[in-house]
Design an enzyme around this catalytic site. Structure first.
Site, PDB file in Angstrom:
ATOM      1  N   ARG A   1       4.577  46.400  54.484  1.00  0.00           N
ATOM      2  CA  ARG A   1       3.395  46.428  53.632  1.00  0.00           C
ATOM      3  C   ARG A   1       2.536  47.639  53.918  1.00  0.00           C
ATOM      4  NH1 ARG A   1       1.696  40.806  52.439  1.00  0.00           N
ATOM      5  NH2 ARG A   1       3.079  39.609  53.749  1.00  0.00           N
TER       6      ARG A   1
ATOM      7  N   ASP B   1       2.905  43.690  66.216  1.00  0.00           N
ATOM      8  CA  ASP B   1       2.491  42.611  65.295  1.00  0.00           C
ATOM      9  C   ASP B   1       1.865  41.425  66.014  1.00  0.00           C
ATOM     10  OD1 ASP B   1       4.955  41.948  66.383  1.00  0.00           O
ATOM     11  OD2 ASP B   1       5.863  41.278  64.495  1.00  0.00           O
TER      12      ASP B   1
ATOM     13  N   SER C   1       6.235  46.766  64.721  1.00  0.00           N
ATOM     14  CA  SER C   1       6.646  45.562  65.465  1.00  0.00           C
ATOM     15  C   SER C   1       7.902  45.768  66.278  1.00  0.00           C
ATOM     16  CB  SER C   1       6.837  44.415  64.488  1.00  0.00           C
ATOM     17  OG  SER C   1       5.715  44.303  63.663  1.00  0.00           O
TER      18      SER C   1
HETATM   19  C1  BG6 Z   1       3.620  39.009  59.042  1.00  0.00           C
HETATM   20  C2  BG6 Z   1       2.856  40.066  59.807  1.00  0.00           C
HETATM   21  O1  BG6 Z   1       2.739  38.089  58.482  1.00  0.00           O
HETATM   22  O2  BG6 Z   1       4.501  38.358  59.929  1.00  0.00           O
HETATM   23  C3  BG6 Z   1       3.862  41.030  60.399  1.00  0.00           C
HETATM   24  O3  BG6 Z   1       1.958  40.716  58.964  1.00  0.00           O
HETATM   25  C4  BG6 Z   1       4.823  40.306  61.255  1.00  0.00           C
HETATM   26  O4  BG6 Z   1       3.195  41.989  61.135  1.00  0.00           O
HETATM   27  C5  BG6 Z   1       5.458  39.201  60.495  1.00  0.00           C
HETATM   28  O5  BG6 Z   1       5.789  41.187  61.760  1.00  0.00           O
HETATM   29  C6  BG6 Z   1       6.361  38.412  61.372  1.00  0.00           C
HETATM   30  O6  BG6 Z   1       7.064  37.479  60.622  1.00  0.00           O
HETATM   31  P1  BG6 Z   1       8.409  37.789  59.895  1.00  0.00           P
HETATM   32  O7  BG6 Z   1       8.993  36.472  59.678  1.00  0.00           O
HETATM   33  O8  BG6 Z   1       8.061  38.474  58.635  1.00  0.00           O
HETATM   34  O9  BG6 Z   1       9.239  38.625  60.813  1.00  0.00           O
HETATM   35  C1  GLC Z   2      10.829  41.955  68.135  1.00  0.00           C
HETATM   36  C2  GLC Z   2      10.077  43.202  68.548  1.00  0.00           C
HETATM   37  C3  GLC Z   2       8.665  42.851  68.881  1.00  0.00           C
HETATM   38  C4  GLC Z   2       8.041  42.081  67.762  1.00  0.00           C
HETATM   39  C5  GLC Z   2       8.849  40.892  67.432  1.00  0.00           C
HETATM   40  C6  GLC Z   2       8.283  40.094  66.292  1.00  0.00           C
HETATM   41  O1  GLC Z   2      10.932  41.172  69.247  1.00  0.00           O
HETATM   42  O2  GLC Z   2      10.726  43.791  69.620  1.00  0.00           O
HETATM   43  O3  GLC Z   2       7.945  44.000  69.129  1.00  0.00           O
HETATM   44  O4  GLC Z   2       6.764  41.715  68.122  1.00  0.00           O
HETATM   45  O5  GLC Z   2      10.156  41.275  67.116  1.00  0.00           O
HETATM   46  O6  GLC Z   2       8.251  40.811  65.126  1.00  0.00           O
END
Ligand code: BG6
Ligand code: GLC
Ligand code: BG6
Ligand code: GLC
Length: 917
Positions: A539, A656, A602
């Site tokens: 995003r 994240d 992340s």
């Molecule tokens: C989102 C966050 O809501 O959730 C992200 O904005 C995050 O930063 C993500 O990485 C994690 O969940 P998923 O299931 O999308 O990996």
């Molecule tokens: C993976 C990444 C970590 C992140 C997580 C959730 O473990 O290494 O940095 O926070 O995924 O998205």
């Protein structure tokens, strides 16, 4: 010569007169073809009523599902015990099915008496008696040392929800033991068997005698799909399409339905054809008002009907010169075997005389002829009624199959059918007349119903063996409390290890300082851009923070990152990101704007300040080249420069988890932990500076991105990893890495499930043993599908539809197993995640020297959000493993972009302050 003719004339006149007399007297018992067609129609309606969910509760004909789904296919084998209880004889048997690959059945049996005190006494004693007989049989046959499965033929109406359960709806025929109705006869018998310590018997199936008979006959004739009993009682079963059986989930294939047609008419549906004799017989029976149809048909009642008629005729002076004997007055004195004997071709008349004389009567020739005709009318009516109901079943079968002509076989058993000289012929003839569109073969079950019951048991025992194999696999995913406590302890050790200077470099849980030192205090303000890269969605956001009011406005757009870019070169990746930013700015009407930017990235980054982050290694689905070991902020800056269209002030790079903690911390200052259970799995928390040896200073706190996904990479949790986990790891982009993440996060759970399904299919336990191309495809079980499959609100059929949409041709049984597999895998994930979280909250509690800790965890991630059980199990586990911590879970509604913007705002303020100084 003349005299002979005269005699013959005299005799046939006599016969004609007697027959006329009886015909007149029993006019009501003679059913015309039209009446039979009408009864056939009525029975068809009754069947439908019994099958439909809303009408079943009030239906007289119960149409009971039997959970027998297929007729024998010849693959059945093994050695079984069998009990046959409820017909005229009680038998215990040993059945050997298919020895040395041959389709062959061997039986050894023993009859045991069923005295009235037992079958009409106390229920517990009845089952103890049955168990005693079984024990005796096993002793005589030297079977006590063996563990044998048992199939129970129990010839009474039972409600079943599975093969190995039968709740008695009501006794019929001669049985009336107290305290059995509404209880499960399988558990009753199992309990009774426990009294024999040296007996190890497992009841795998309970079947009605009709079902046993059908299966017995189907073993020899695969066309057999109906079973009929015309014995002490009467009843029929047949194979019904699953889609018509409302009471059982699933719609494919067929299931045998025990019609319990004996109860036809219990709601008054046959009042117009019942006679005064039927009414009188009913009143004197063990179950008045019940089994109306049966009482007009079956062996237990025919003789009595004849007796009641003879008595009435005698009283009316139509027989025996009006004389009655006391035997004729006595209930039960005429039995079905007498009726059969009286109707014999040649000896019939002589038999009749003998029987009447035995009853203390003095019959004339005319009396004998009349009595014989009474028997004929009564037994003919029985055959007619049976034929009408059977014709209804056959018509239904033909219509279910949508064929013009039905070729089928009806398996039949029962003493009336077997010993009555005319009965079979009459029945067959009438059936053929009523359903001319069916070619019916009637097959007498020579060996009773037990052979069939053994077939059912054989299938059940195969299913049970398969079940054991499945359970064995699923057991690998079941963690004991001790195991979870152990995981918690190991995680705790790893957390400490990662914080220490000397061990930090080697730690698998990396404990990365984030340079985020405080939660937002509400004074943050301004307009910020944020990027959110690394979860399910990429995003770009615009975040407007207004100070004082703790309110934030956000605008965002989701962009796709094609697989080729995720796994292409670093330059391509960052160029793509910048392209998306440009599109977004354009879209927002902010082209060329220079805004401060917070970058949620992340992945594990080593940071020396808030705006520098060196990527340690890609995780999850990313694998772009030339990024590892590089500062991702620099890479982004360079890409912006390359594009040369706008300038951005990259103020902060945040994980994240950290963004999530901040998002939630904006509302709840107690939020000092951030958790992601999504594509990946990770956690961050606020640690005391004095515990962070890698960063100078002892004052205050700093957020540590634990990167706990790498927990176990040193092998410390190998004891709970399964071969499926290894498989998933080996097939991943980062083999050997992120072992904990691979057991707990959305990206891998589906893969674990897929590996298990492949294995179960290889073992022949799923998908008919066929591994489809689809099942070989990586990533088919995304988190959203897992979540759907496991939803409690979903009926089995819907699960099956999902699987079919995924391209998996699954049966309903398959669907049950798939759902269980998903459940086992996601449950373990939630528990493991809970154990990790318990480690951190306990650490925080102890570090602060608190009796009790109250703390909030900000959570995000599709697994946590979408899965129907994950969050609950996670929370339960934390509670269980860290009972002294009061943990509140706060779902991050706005994603981590908001948190990233807040961090940027704080950092910007600090930057400003530094500049001003
Ligand atoms: C989102 C966050 O809501 O959730 C992200 O904005 C995050 O930063 C993500 O990485 C994690 O969940 P998923 O299931 O999308 O990996
Ligand atoms: C993976 C990444 C970590 C992140 C997580 C959730 O473990 O290494 O940095 O926070 O995924 O998205
Ligand atoms: C036997 C079957 O042959 O027939 C029994 O093995 C069944 O299971 C019985 O109940 C029905 O006939 P009857 O006449 O004994 O009630
Ligand atoms: C009675 C029982 C039924 C059984 C039949 C024949 O009708 O209720 O279950 O099949 O007798 O034995």
């Amino acid at each position: 010569m003349f005299a002979v003719h005269l005699m013959a004339f005299y005799f046939s006149k006599l016969k004609e007169d007697q027959i006329k007399k009886v015909d007149r007297f029993l006019y009501h018992m003679r059913l015309s073809d039209d009446t039979l067609l009408d009864i056939m129609r009525r029975f068809r309606a009754e069947m439908e009523k019994g099958l439909a969910k809303d009408t079943n509760p009030t239906a007289a004909v119960k149409m009971l599902p039997t959970f027998v789904r297929a007729i024998p296919d010849g693959s059945e084998n093994g050695e079984f015990l069998s009990l046959d209880l409820g017909g005229s004889k009680f038998r215990v048997l040993k059945v050997q099915v298919a020895e040395e690959g041959k389709r062959h059945v061997q039986m050894e049996s023993q009859f045991y008496p069923t005295p009235n005190e037992i079958i009409r006494g106390n229920g517990t004693e009845l089952f103890e008696y049955v168990a005693d007989c079984l024990a005796d049989f096993m002793k005589t046959k030297d079977l006590k040392h063996k563990k044998l499965p048992l199939g129970l033929t129990f010839s009474f109406p039972c409600r079943q929800t599975k093969l190995e359960e039968g709740v008695l709806l009501s006794w019929t025929k001669k049985f009336k033991a107290r305290g059995v109705q509404d209880t499960d006869v399988v558990s009753r018998l199992t309990k009774a068997m426990r009294r024999h310590k040296d007996m190890d018997v497992d009841i795998l199936a309970v079947v009605n005698d009709t079902v046993g008979t059908m299966m017995t006959c189907a073993y020899d004739d695969p066309y057999c799909e109906v079973g009929v009993i015309i014995g002490t009682g009467t009843n029929a079963c047949y194979m019904e399409d699953m889609s018509n059986i409302d009471l059982v989930e699933g719609d494919e294939g067929r299931m045998c339905i025990n019609t319990e047609w004996g109860a036809f008419g219990d709601d008054g549906a046959l009042e117009d054809i019942r006679t005064e004799f039927d009414r009188e017989l009913d009143l004197g029976s063990l179950n008045p008002g019940k089994q109306m149809f049966e009482k007009m048909i079956s062996g237990l009642y025919l003789g009595e009907l004849v007796r009641l008629i003879l008595l009435k005729m005698a009283k009316a002076g139509l027989l025996f010169g009006g004389e009655k004997s006391s035997a004729l007055h006595t209930k039960g004195k005429i039995e079905t075997r007498h009726v059969a004997a009286m109707e014999k071709y040649k000896e019939g008349l002589a038999n009749t005389r003998e029987i009447l004389v035995d009853l203390g009567l003095e019959p004339s020739e005319a009396d004998c002829i009349a009595v014989q005709h009474v028997c004929t009318i009564v037994s003919f009516r029985s055959a007619n009624l049976c034929a009408a109901a059977l014709a209804a079943i056959l018509t239904r079968l033909r219509e279910n199959k949508k064929v013009e002509r039905l070729r089928t076989t009806v398996g039949v058993d029962g003493t009336l059918y077997k010993i009555h000289p005319q009965y079979p012929k009459r029945l067959h003839k009438v059936v053929r007349k009523l359903v001319p569109s069916c070619d019916v073969r009637f097959l007498l079950s020579e060996s009773g119903s037990t052979k069939g019951a053994a077939m059912v048991t054989a299938v059940a025992s195969r299913v049970q063996a398969q079940r054991k194999q499945i359970d064995k696999v699923l057991a690998l995913f079941r963690l004991t409390r001790e195991q979870l406590v152990d995981v918690q302890a190991k995680m705790r050790a790893e957390l400490e290890y990662g914080l220490k200077k000397k061990s930090h470099g080697l730690a698998t849980v990396r404990m990365l300082p984030t340079y985020v030192c405080g939660l937002p205090d509400g004074t943050e303000k301004g307009k910020f851009l944020a990027l959110d890269l690394g979860g399910t969605n990429f995003r770009v956001l615009l975040v407007k923070i207004r100070s004082g009011r703790r309110s934030v406005r956000m605008y965002n757009k989701i962009f796709a990152i094609p697989l080729g870019i995720m796994q292409g070169t670093g330059e391509e990746l960052f160029d793509h990101i910048v392209q998306c930013i440009a599109d977004f700015l354009d879209y927002m009407g902010l082209k060329g704007a220079s805004l401060p930017l917070g970058f949620t990235f992340s992945f594990p980054c080593r940071q020396m300040s808030i705006d520098k982050g060196t990527l340690i290694g890609w995780t999850k689905g990313f694998k772009a080249t030339d990024c590892e070991g590089e500062d991702v902020v620099d890479m982004l800056r360079e890409a912006i420069k390359r594009r040369n269209e706008f300038d951005l002030d990259i103020v902060a790079v945040v994980n994240d988890t950290v963004g999530t903690m901040m998002t939630c911390g904006y509302e709840d200052p107690n939020c000092e932990i951030g958790l992601i259970a999504g594509t990946g799995s990770n956690m961050c928390y606020m640690e005391d500076m004095r515990n962070i040896e890698m960063v100078e200073g002892d004052e205050g706190k700093m957020c540590i991105n634990t990167e706990w996904g790498g927990f176990g990479d040193n092998g410390c949790i190998d004891d709970i990893r399964t071969r499926y986990d290894t498989e998933v790891d080996e097939g991943s982009l980062n083999p050997g890495k992120q072992r904990y993440e691979k057991m707990t996060s959305g990206m891998y759970l589906g893969e674990i499930v897929r590996q298990i399904l492949i294995d179960l299919t290889k073992q022949g336990l799923l998908f008919r043993g066929q591994i489809s191309e689809r099942l070989r495809t990586r990533g088919i079980f995304e988190t959203k599908f897992l979540s759907q499959i496991e939803s409690d609100r979903l009926a089995l059929l819907q699960v099956r539809t999902i699987l079919q949409q995924l391209g998996l041709d699954s049966t309903c049984e398959d669907s049950i197993v798939v759902k269980e597999v998903c459940g086992a895998v996601s449950r373990r994930a939630a528990q493991l995640c809970g154990a990790g979280l318990a480690a951190i909250v306990e650490k925080r509690r102890e570090d602060q020297g608190l009796e009790h800790l109250r703390i909030t965890v900000g959570v995000d991630g599709t697994l946590y959000k979408l899965h129907p059980h994950f969050s609950r199990i996670l929370q339960e586990t934390v509670k269980e493993l860290a009972p002294r911590c009061d943990v509140t879970f706060m779902l991050s509604e706005d994603g981590s972009g908001k948190g990233a913007a807040l961090i940027t705002a704080v950092a910007k303020r600090l930057q400003q302050a530094q500049k001003e100084n």
